[in-house]
Design a protein around this motif. Structure first.
Motif, mmCIF file in Angstrom:
data_model
loop_
_atom_site.group_PDB
_atom_site.id
_atom_site.type_symbol
_atom_site.label_atom_id
_atom_site.label_comp_id
_atom_site.label_asym_id
_atom_site.label_seq_id
_atom_site.Cartn_x
_atom_site.Cartn_y
_atom_site.Cartn_z
ATOM 1 N N VAL A 12 49.700 39.231 33.471
ATOM 2 C CA VAL A 12 48.217 39.287 33.254
ATOM 3 C C VAL A 12 47.936 38.394 32.249
ATOM 4 C CG1 VAL A 12 46.661 40.853 32.105
ATOM 5 C CG2 VAL A 12 48.302 41.989 33.721
ATOM 6 N N GLY A 13 46.731 37.544 32.508
ATOM 7 C CA GLY A 13 46.408 36.585 31.788
ATOM 8 C C GLY A 13 45.148 36.040 32.059
ATOM 9 N N PRO A 14 44.484 34.902 31.318
ATOM 10 C CA PRO A 14 43.156 34.830 31.834
ATOM 11 C C PRO A 14 42.935 33.573 32.744
ATOM 12 C CG PRO A 14 43.980 33.334 29.799
ATOM 13 C CD PRO A 14 44.875 34.404 30.498
ATOM 14 N N THR A 15 44.072 32.905 33.413
ATOM 15 C CA THR A 15 43.907 31.938 34.453
ATOM 16 C C THR A 15 43.908 32.572 35.758
ATOM 17 O OG1 THR A 15 46.185 31.214 34.808
ATOM 18 C CG2 THR A 15 45.067 30.573 32.654
ATOM 19 N N ASN A 16 43.338 31.610 36.700
ATOM 20 C CA ASN A 16 43.545 32.021 38.007
ATOM 21 C C ASN A 16 44.882 31.983 38.756
ATOM 22 O OD1 ASN A 16 41.680 33.023 40.171
ATOM 23 N ND2 ASN A 16 42.022 30.922 41.571
ATOM 24 N N ASN A 17 45.915 31.738 38.056
ATOM 25 C CA ASN A 17 47.273 31.914 38.190
ATOM 26 C C ASN A 17 47.815 33.161 37.814
ATOM 27 O OD1 ASN A 17 47.556 29.246 39.864
ATOM 28 N ND2 ASN A 17 47.762 28.235 37.968
ATOM 29 N N ASP A 18 47.208 33.700 36.840
ATOM 30 C CA ASP A 18 47.469 35.098 36.065
ATOM 31 C C ASP A 18 46.968 35.989 37.244
ATOM 32 O OD1 ASP A 18 48.876 33.763 34.218
ATOM 33 O OD2 ASP A 18 47.119 33.431 33.214
ATOM 34 N N GLU A 19 46.982 37.338 36.475
ATOM 35 C CA GLU A 19 46.044 38.484 37.378
ATOM 36 C C GLU A 19 45.340 39.220 36.185
ATOM 37 O OE1 GLU A 19 45.186 39.814 39.629
ATOM 38 O OE2 GLU A 19 45.679 38.572 41.263
ATOM 39 N N MET A 20 44.705 40.157 36.606
ATOM 40 C CA MET A 20 43.889 41.168 35.794
ATOM 41 C C MET A 20 43.656 42.277 36.412
ATOM 42 S SD MET A 20 40.801 39.053 33.534
ATOM 43 C CE MET A 20 41.336 37.728 32.484
ATOM 44 N N CYS A 21 43.642 43.435 35.810
ATOM 45 C CA CYS A 21 43.258 44.605 36.432
ATOM 46 C C CYS A 21 42.434 45.503 35.535
ATOM 47 C CB CYS A 21 44.567 45.612 36.569
ATOM 48 S SG CYS A 21 44.286 47.358 36.985
ATOM 49 N N ASN A 22 41.255 45.174 35.901
ATOM 50 C CA ASN A 22 39.845 45.822 35.243
ATOM 51 C C ASN A 22 39.116 46.867 36.112
ATOM 52 O OD1 ASN A 22 40.581 44.114 33.146
ATOM 53 N ND2 ASN A 22 39.173 42.717 33.430
ATOM 54 N N PHE A 23 38.699 48.106 35.243
ATOM 55 C CA PHE A 23 37.959 49.073 36.217
ATOM 56 C C PHE A 23 36.662 49.228 34.887
ATOM 57 C CE2 PHE A 23 36.040 53.240 36.969
ATOM 58 C CZ PHE A 23 35.969 53.086 38.277
ATOM 59 N N TYR A 24 35.632 48.821 35.304
ATOM 60 C CA TYR A 24 34.375 48.960 34.539
ATOM 61 C C TYR A 24 33.680 50.368 34.871
ATOM 62 C CZ TYR A 24 35.089 44.134 33.121
ATOM 63 O OH TYR A 24 35.645 43.190 32.782
ATOM 64 N N LEU A 25 33.124 51.116 33.964
ATOM 65 C CA LEU A 25 32.338 52.173 34.077
ATOM 66 C C LEU A 25 31.118 52.244 33.327
ATOM 67 C CD1 LEU A 25 32.066 55.035 35.503
ATOM 68 C CD2 LEU A 25 33.211 55.996 33.596
ATOM 69 N N MET A 26 29.982 52.114 33.830
ATOM 70 C CA MET A 26 28.606 52.244 33.361
ATOM 71 C C MET A 26 28.211 53.576 33.200
ATOM 72 S SD MET A 26 25.541 49.593 33.926
ATOM 73 C CE MET A 26 26.519 47.880 33.657
ATOM 74 N N TYR A 27 27.856 54.001 31.968
ATOM 75 C CA TYR A 27 27.385 55.338 31.927
ATOM 76 C C TYR A 27 26.196 55.306 30.899
ATOM 77 C CZ TYR A 27 29.592 55.182 27.457
ATOM 78 O OH TYR A 27 30.089 54.949 26.049
ATOM 79 N N TYR A 28 25.367 56.445 30.861
ATOM 80 C CA TYR A 28 24.438 56.775 29.899
ATOM 81 C C TYR A 28 24.609 58.034 29.236
ATOM 82 C CZ TYR A 28 21.650 59.738 33.280
ATOM 83 O OH TYR A 28 21.477 60.694 34.015
#
Length: 351
Positions: free
Chosen positions: A295-311
């Motif tokens: 996991v890292g910032p470059t396109n050769n790395d990966e990310m796993c993110n789930f964003y939840l928008m709420y009020y």
């Protein structure tokens, strides 16, 4: 209420009433429309001089006023910008017009720009965009509060450029923020769930993360967004409740992360309460890759993110803005003693 009457006098009164009603309706509509303004949050014609370049540019919010952001219009294409993040900050890490804000920038010898994080204090994600996602308009009476009565005193736009530009070529990608000073009764926020870890070659790997809601708040989820790089196949998010020792998994959203990474309506708008958990999984496929992927910032790395928008309808949003787990090979839902009845197949497949 208007009542029909055939007498000339009553007919005239009726028409006069309709005219007044129409005038008021048009006036209200015009007031609401003109009340909405648009702010260009754009890069100041910057030159990405290297590959995998993260750059930030800030704005300071008028300190004695409140503003409510109610919509986002991207001004970018995926062939130029890999992704964009809009941060809310209580303090800036740099006061330059723009700076290098890559996660790895502190250790790099390059010195063309000042290197700093997006925020010095109070960092929280307000909006995220990738893969030609479409504009987002928040539900009626919902807005992100920034300014006087909130910790968000600055907004910082971060853009990730994967490829450096030819000499002399610049870019002004970014966002148009739709905002109003008319108070919104429901305050919006984003909760980010992210997994770290390492993905082995030639395997299907699950990257799991879980977040328990410990604050006495009632969250009304209305949109979700997924984000991985090239190995992601499915990202799913759940509200997890417990009854008599058994977990019940309620699907908030599930998507192929290689489709446009915009905010989509949640599958289930049931309020999330204190004691509930939010859990997310990224299913990664490295079948064609011969190396480990971190996991890292470059396109050769990966990310796993789930964003939840709420009020929230009362009070302020959660004090926490993100939850992280270390990910594989050290963390999975199955080795978390506080989770059971896990929907292994459903969470890992689009069908």
């Amino acid at each position: 209420m208007f009542h029909f009457n055939s007498s000339p006098r009553m007919a005239n009164c009726h028409m006069f009433g309709i005219q007044i009603f129409l005038f008021i309706s048009v006036f209200i509509q015009k007031t609401w429309c003109t009340d909405l303004k648009k702010y260009p949050m754009l890069m100041p014609n910057i030159h990405p001089y290297k590959d995998e370049f993260y750059v930030c540019t800030p704005i300071k919010i008028v300190p004695d006023k409140n503003f409510y952001i109610v919509g986002f219009e991207p001004n970018a294409t995926m062939n130029v910008a890999h992704h964009m993040l809009l941060f809310g900050c209580s303090a800036l890490a740099s006061f330059e017009e723009y700076w290098d804000c890559g996660e790895m920038s502190q250790s790099e010898p390059d010195s063309k720009l000042q290197k700093a994080t997006p925020c010095a204090q109070g960092s929280q994600v307000v909006y995220a965009w990738a893969r030609n996602a479409k504009p987002l308009k928040l539900p009626e009476d919902v807005g992100f509060l920034v300014g006087k009565d909130t910790p968000i005193k600055y907004l910082v736009l971060q853009i990730h450029y994967t490829k450096k530009f030819p000499e002399g070529q610049t870019d002004n990608s970014g966002l148009f923020l739709l905002y109003t000073q008319r108070p919104q009764s429901k305050l919006a926020a984003v909760l980010l769930l992210a997994a770290g870890g390492r993905i082995p070659p030639k395997e299907i790997t699950h990257m799991d993360v879980e977040c328990k809601i410990n604050e006495d708040k009632v969250l009304h989820p209305f949109a979700y967004r997924t984000h991985t790089h090239t190995l992601g196949r499915v990202v799913s998010g759940y509200r997890v409740t417990r009854e008599e020792g058994l977990d019940h998994w309620h699907l908030l959203g599930k998507r192929d992360p290689l489709t446009p990474q915009m905010f989509y309506p949640v599958f289930d708008q049931t309020p999330i309460k204190q004691g509930d958990k939010i859990a997310a999984r990224c299913t990664m496929n490295s079948a064609t890759r011969d190396r480990y992927t971190d996991v890292g910032p470059t396109n050769n790395d990966e990310m796993c993110n789930f964003y939840l928008m709420y009020y929230v309808e009362k009070g302020t949003p959660l004090e926490i803005a993100s939850c992280y787990d270390v990910g594989p090979p050290n963390y999975y839902w199955r080795n978390n003693d506080d989770l059971n009845n896990i929907p292994e197949k459903e969470a890992s497949s689009l069908y």
